[in-house]
Design a protein around this motif. Structure first.
Motif, mmCIF file in Angstrom:
data_model
loop_
_atom_site.group_PDB
_atom_site.id
_atom_site.type_symbol
_atom_site.label_atom_id
_atom_site.label_comp_id
_atom_site.label_asym_id
_atom_site.label_seq_id
_atom_site.Cartn_x
_atom_site.Cartn_y
_atom_site.Cartn_z
ATOM 1 N N VAL A 123 51.458 49.863 -50.184
ATOM 2 C CA VAL A 123 51.225 50.576 -51.437
ATOM 3 C C VAL A 123 49.916 51.340 -51.283
ATOM 4 O O VAL A 123 48.942 50.798 -50.754
ATOM 5 C CB VAL A 123 51.109 49.574 -52.608
ATOM 6 C CG1 VAL A 123 50.699 50.271 -53.891
ATOM 7 C CG2 VAL A 123 52.414 48.827 -52.799
ATOM 8 N N ALA A 124 49.875 52.578 -51.729
ATOM 9 C CA ALA A 124 48.677 53.392 -51.515
ATOM 10 C C ALA A 124 47.461 52.786 -52.216
ATOM 11 O O ALA A 124 46.404 52.634 -51.617
ATOM 12 C CB ALA A 124 48.911 54.823 -51.989
ATOM 13 N N PHE A 125 47.624 52.448 -53.476
ATOM 14 C CA PHE A 125 46.482 51.946 -54.244
ATOM 15 C C PHE A 125 46.861 50.642 -54.928
ATOM 16 O O PHE A 125 47.202 50.610 -56.114
ATOM 17 C CB PHE A 125 46.035 52.988 -55.278
ATOM 18 C CG PHE A 125 45.606 54.282 -54.652
ATOM 19 C CD1 PHE A 125 44.400 54.367 -53.967
ATOM 20 C CD2 PHE A 125 46.411 55.406 -54.729
ATOM 21 C CE1 PHE A 125 43.997 55.560 -53.372
ATOM 22 C CE2 PHE A 125 46.019 56.599 -54.132
ATOM 23 C CZ PHE A 125 44.809 56.679 -53.458
ATOM 24 N N PRO A 126 46.785 49.536 -54.204
ATOM 25 C CA PRO A 126 47.223 48.249 -54.755
ATOM 26 C C PRO A 126 46.149 47.609 -55.617
ATOM 27 O O PRO A 126 45.006 48.064 -55.654
ATOM 28 C CB PRO A 126 47.453 47.420 -53.502
ATOM 29 C CG PRO A 126 46.456 47.939 -52.527
ATOM 30 C CD PRO A 126 46.319 49.412 -52.825
ATOM 31 N N LYS A 127 46.544 46.553 -56.301
ATOM 32 C CA LYS A 127 45.601 45.785 -57.114
ATOM 33 C C LYS A 127 45.346 44.435 -56.458
ATOM 34 O O LYS A 127 46.163 43.943 -55.689
ATOM 35 C CB LYS A 127 46.186 45.601 -58.504
ATOM 36 C CG LYS A 127 46.384 46.954 -59.186
ATOM 37 C CD LYS A 127 46.544 46.866 -60.661
ATOM 38 C CE LYS A 127 46.522 48.247 -61.298
ATOM 39 N NZ LYS A 127 47.174 49.308 -60.515
ATOM 40 N N THR A 128 44.207 43.862 -56.798
ATOM 41 C CA THR A 128 43.847 42.561 -56.240
ATOM 42 C C THR A 128 44.676 41.473 -56.917
ATOM 43 O O THR A 128 45.412 41.728 -57.866
ATOM 44 C CB THR A 128 42.372 42.224 -56.490
ATOM 45 O OG1 THR A 128 42.190 42.021 -57.893
ATOM 46 C CG2 THR A 128 41.471 43.345 -56.023
ATOM 47 N N GLN A 129 44.482 40.249 -56.441
ATOM 48 C CA GLN A 129 45.231 39.139 -57.005
ATOM 49 C C GLN A 129 44.929 38.970 -58.494
ATOM 50 O O GLN A 129 45.761 38.515 -59.254
ATOM 51 C CB GLN A 129 44.894 37.850 -56.257
ATOM 52 C CG GLN A 129 45.885 36.752 -56.516
ATOM 53 C CD GLN A 129 45.873 35.706 -55.439
ATOM 54 O OE1 GLN A 129 44.828 35.175 -55.091
ATOM 55 N NE2 GLN A 129 47.027 35.406 -54.889
ATOM 56 N N ARG A 130 43.753 39.360 -58.923
ATOM 57 C CA ARG A 130 43.411 39.287 -60.347
ATOM 58 C C ARG A 130 43.706 40.605 -61.063
ATOM 59 O O ARG A 130 43.206 40.844 -62.166
ATOM 60 C CB ARG A 130 41.948 38.883 -60.530
ATOM 61 C CG ARG A 130 41.686 37.480 -60.004
ATOM 62 C CD ARG A 130 40.468 36.842 -60.624
ATOM 63 N NE ARG A 130 40.614 36.641 -62.052
ATOM 64 C CZ ARG A 130 39.838 37.220 -62.967
ATOM 65 N NH1 ARG A 130 38.894 38.045 -62.612
ATOM 66 N NH2 ARG A 130 40.041 36.971 -64.238
ATOM 67 N N GLY A 131 44.488 41.446 -60.433
ATOM 68 C CA GLY A 131 44.994 42.622 -61.117
ATOM 69 C C GLY A 131 44.016 43.763 -61.276
ATOM 70 O O GLY A 131 44.169 44.600 -62.159
ATOM 71 N N GLN A 132 42.998 43.805 -60.418
ATOM 72 C CA GLN A 132 42.040 44.900 -60.530
ATOM 73 C C GLN A 132 42.265 45.940 -59.439
ATOM 74 O O GLN A 132 42.682 45.619 -58.338
ATOM 75 C CB GLN A 132 40.613 44.370 -60.392
ATOM 76 C CG GLN A 132 40.132 43.634 -61.615
ATOM 77 C CD GLN A 132 38.684 43.250 -61.479
ATOM 78 O OE1 GLN A 132 38.311 42.481 -60.608
ATOM 79 N NE2 GLN A 132 37.848 43.799 -62.351
ATOM 80 N N ASP A 133 41.957 47.170 -59.773
ATOM 81 C CA ASP A 133 41.886 48.231 -58.782
ATOM 82 C C ASP A 133 40.410 48.395 -58.439
ATOM 83 O O ASP A 133 39.627 48.866 -59.254
ATOM 84 C CB ASP A 133 42.461 49.516 -59.381
ATOM 85 C CG ASP A 133 42.445 50.658 -58.363
ATOM 86 O OD1 ASP A 133 41.448 50.770 -57.615
ATOM 87 O OD2 ASP A 133 43.414 51.416 -58.319
ATOM 88 N N LEU A 134 40.039 47.973 -57.234
ATOM 89 C CA LEU A 134 38.617 47.952 -56.876
ATOM 90 C C LEU A 134 38.084 49.350 -56.592
ATOM 91 O O LEU A 134 36.886 49.565 -56.578
ATOM 92 C CB LEU A 134 38.385 47.047 -55.664
ATOM 93 C CG LEU A 134 38.706 45.570 -55.849
ATOM 94 C CD1 LEU A 134 38.393 44.799 -54.577
ATOM 95 C CD2 LEU A 134 37.935 44.985 -57.021
#
Length: 593
Positions: A556-567
């Motif tokens: 995925v180009a811009f994934p989210k972390t396990q806690r659902g954040q886009d860093l």
RNA sequence: GGGGCGGUAGUUCAACCGGUUAGAGCACUGGCCUGUCACGCCAGAAGUUGCGGGUUCGAAUCCCGUCCGCCCCGCCA
């Protein structure tokens, strides 16, 4: 850039261009400054080419090249030259040539990258996601996103050939009490009301079937506000399809063709036709799992009957409480050390919540070495040998627990040990259909609940069982499994309102609740709904399997972390008070900045 | 919500049983270098050891809490 434009991509220049003047552009991948001569590896999407700055070719270009740093953006005009035999770089695709630069235009400078733009250079996941742009420049993500693109192109083409029509459905939809937690979107015009982002287009595509679109598909974004895993993101992409006037066979035919076309065109993978099929029951019995990787040769053996009357309390007790006893036999397992067994036991205890890990090793001299053998009678030992084909060198692992748990633990061990010990059949690709899932199962309170979703149609011959023995009713549900990953699932749907009502009743819905939750669906079925069924591929998972990726984050180009954040973009974020006012929303405990 | 692993320079890692000035590679900065391709050589700068508290003469190290990343259970198809 001025008026200068690229004539070639870096990666596509070869010896046939020697003598030509070319203009190339890209990023300074690496610079080697020898004081006199300066080499720069210039990188664009197609590859790398070495460009050379010599003072005698252009004093000006040579001087500017001294300032160039990693990831600066350059445009150069130069002449392609053949490298001398000693300076050919066989590790580079373009290693036979280089570009002698006459003119350099520095299009942009760049801050130093946090990690090397290379295949191997390791980096922490948090760093990679914060600096996602740099990570995206590296080959693994470049490749994965290319697979993604080729797969969606291939699937669209396949859908087109098979007469499907792409139809979009709303992203601002209605919240549903069933299934996953919804993402809610506040309505400005209707204070206190919310849209929900779709968990899937399931209901909408069924409505399209009722509307007379006989073959629908969509590559749809879906949203589920649940905890993340390596193979689960908050938002993901489904290749969604639905067909009217079909039975299971017609749908499977289409799925087979789509999977075949997709794998071939996206990754050059040729799958064997027709896809093998396995019943849910068989998959659970043999592999303890409804998405078996059948390349792994180890299989489970069910010993529940044997221990139902045993004096071995640990196993007998599990059976008395409705559990099962299963065994994973591993033959020729001398290589598995005692400490390895201990490691496995602590792994299944800690990670999977196992009560323990029973094991029996049969030594070369035939002696049984095991913490549990003293509880077994000779007859039981003989029966174990018979059913597991145990022999000197065999190592048997046991689980006695609730069926789901025992199967989950042993199927995990099966995969771990199978891979570690190389008990595989050597095929790179394994694809199969799993069919004949049960329609209902009992939840922890004993209430019947749906296994997949409430619209799955039962097998026609099992419809009478809805009244008498609902747990025995088989659904028309089917999964496509590839390399032990569920690529997607589907079913025929209930097109008759009376059957749908009957099923909802079995699920414990009152007439009132039915109307509340599924009223518009039931109404729609009464408008002349044709028999229909379909499927949804997990597109990201498909790419993951084809790209041999370990995590969805890697496809995925811009994934989210396990806690659902886009860093990278720092989402989610607080919003201005005025925005909340407009939406009639008050935040109870605002996060301090 | 629960269990596990991790967090030290921009980055990847090291630092014994708690011990005196927290080190190394790469990257970075400056200098030298005309055939390198992970160029080389010389010099340099770079640290709130995630954060807060505690124990101690002394904490990167031990304890408690907390935040963040990852894996898993629950949850989710």
């Amino acid at each position: 850039m001025g008026t200068l434009r690229r004539s070639h991509s870096c990666g596509e220049i070869d010896a046939s261009r020697v003598g030509d003047e070319v203009v190339v552009a890209g990023w300074a991948h690496r610079r080697r400054d020898h004081g006199g001569v300066i080499f720069v590896d210039l990188r664009d999407q197609k590859g790398l080419v070495q460009i050379v700055f010599r003072p005698e070719t252009s004093t000006e270009a040579h001087q500017s090249a001294g300032d160039v740093r990693s990831e600066w953006v350059l445009l150069v005009r130069g002449v392609v030259e053949a490298r001398s035999a000693e300076t050919v770089n066989s590790k580079m695709v373009t290693g036979e040539i280089e570009i002698n630069v006459h003119e350099l235009r520095i299009l942009n400078s760049a801050t130093p990258p946090p990690f090397a733009i290379e295949e191997e250079a390791g980096a922490d996941e948090a760093v990679r996601m914060k600096y996602r742009i740099h990570d995206l420049r590296r080959p693994p993500l470049q490749r994965a996103l290319a697979v993604r693109d080729r797969l969606s192109t291939a699937l669209r083409a396949s859908f087109g050939r098979q007469g499907f029509m792409e139809i979009e459905t709303p992203m601002l939809a209605r919240a549903t009490p069933e299934g996953a937690r919804d993402f809610l979107v506040p309505s400005r015009l209707h204070a206190g009301s919310f849209y929900a982002l779709p968990q899937s287009p399931q209901i909408m595509k069924q409505l399209l079937m009722v509307s007379g679109f006989e073959r629908y598909y969509q590559i749809a974004r879906c949203f589920r506000d649940e905890d993340q895993r390596a193979d689960r993101q908050l938002e993901f992409t489904q290749v969604d399809l639905e067909m009217s006037f079909v039975g299971v066979e017609e749908v499977l035919e289409v799925l087979q063709q789509l999977t075949l076309d997709g794998c071939r065109d996206a990754a050059g993978v040729e799958l064997p036709m027709p896809f093998p099929r396995m019943s849910y029951k068989e998959a659970m019995e043999r592999f303890g799992c409804d998405r078996p990787d059948t390349r792994i040769l180890l299989e489970l053996v069910d010993l529940t009957d044997l221990f139902a009357t045993s004096g071995f309390k640990a196993f007998r007790g599990a059976v008395d409480q409705g559990g099962i006893v299963k065994c994973l036999p591993v033959h020729d397992a001398d290589g598995v050390s005692r400490s390895e067994i201990d490691r496995l036991e602590s792994f299944v205890r800690k990670e999977l919540g196992a009560r323990g890990l029973g094991w029996i090793r049969i030594a070369e001299d035939g002696e049984w070495r095991s913490p549990i053998v003293k509880f077994l009678t000779d007859e039981e030992r003989a029966e174990i040998v018979k059913q597991t084909d145990a022999r000197p060198g065999s190592l048997l692992f046991f689980q006695a627990d609730a069926p789901d748990k025992a199967n989950a633990i042993l199927s995990r061990l099966r995969i771990d040990l199978g891979e570690k010990l190389g008990r595989v059949d050597g095929r790179e690709w394994d694809v199969l259909f799993v069919v004949d899932f049960p329609l209902f199962e009992r939840d922890d309170k004993g209430q019947l609940t749906y296994v997949h979703q409430p619209f799955v149609a039962p097998l026609e011959e099992d419809i009478p069982l809805l009244e008498t023995d609902p747990e025995a009713v088989r659904g028309t549900h089917y999964d496509v499994i590839m390399n032990g990953t569920e690529l997607g699932s589907g079913s025929l749907r209930n097109h008759r309102a009376d059957i749908q009502r009957q099923i909802l009743k079995v699920l414990g819905y009152s007439d009132e609740e039915m109307k509340q939750s599924f009223g518009f669906m039931l109404d729609a079925l009464e408008l002349g709904a044709p028999p229909h069924g379909g499927f949804a591929f997990g597109f990201d998972r498909m790419v993951m399997v084809l790209a041999h990726a370990e995590s969805l984050r890697d496809v995925v180009a811009f994934p989210k972390t396990q806690r659902g954040q886009d860093l990278l973009m720092q989402a989610p974020s607080p919003v201005a008070a005025e925005s909340l006012d407009e939406l009639s929303i008050r935040v109870r405990a605002p996060k301090p900045e």
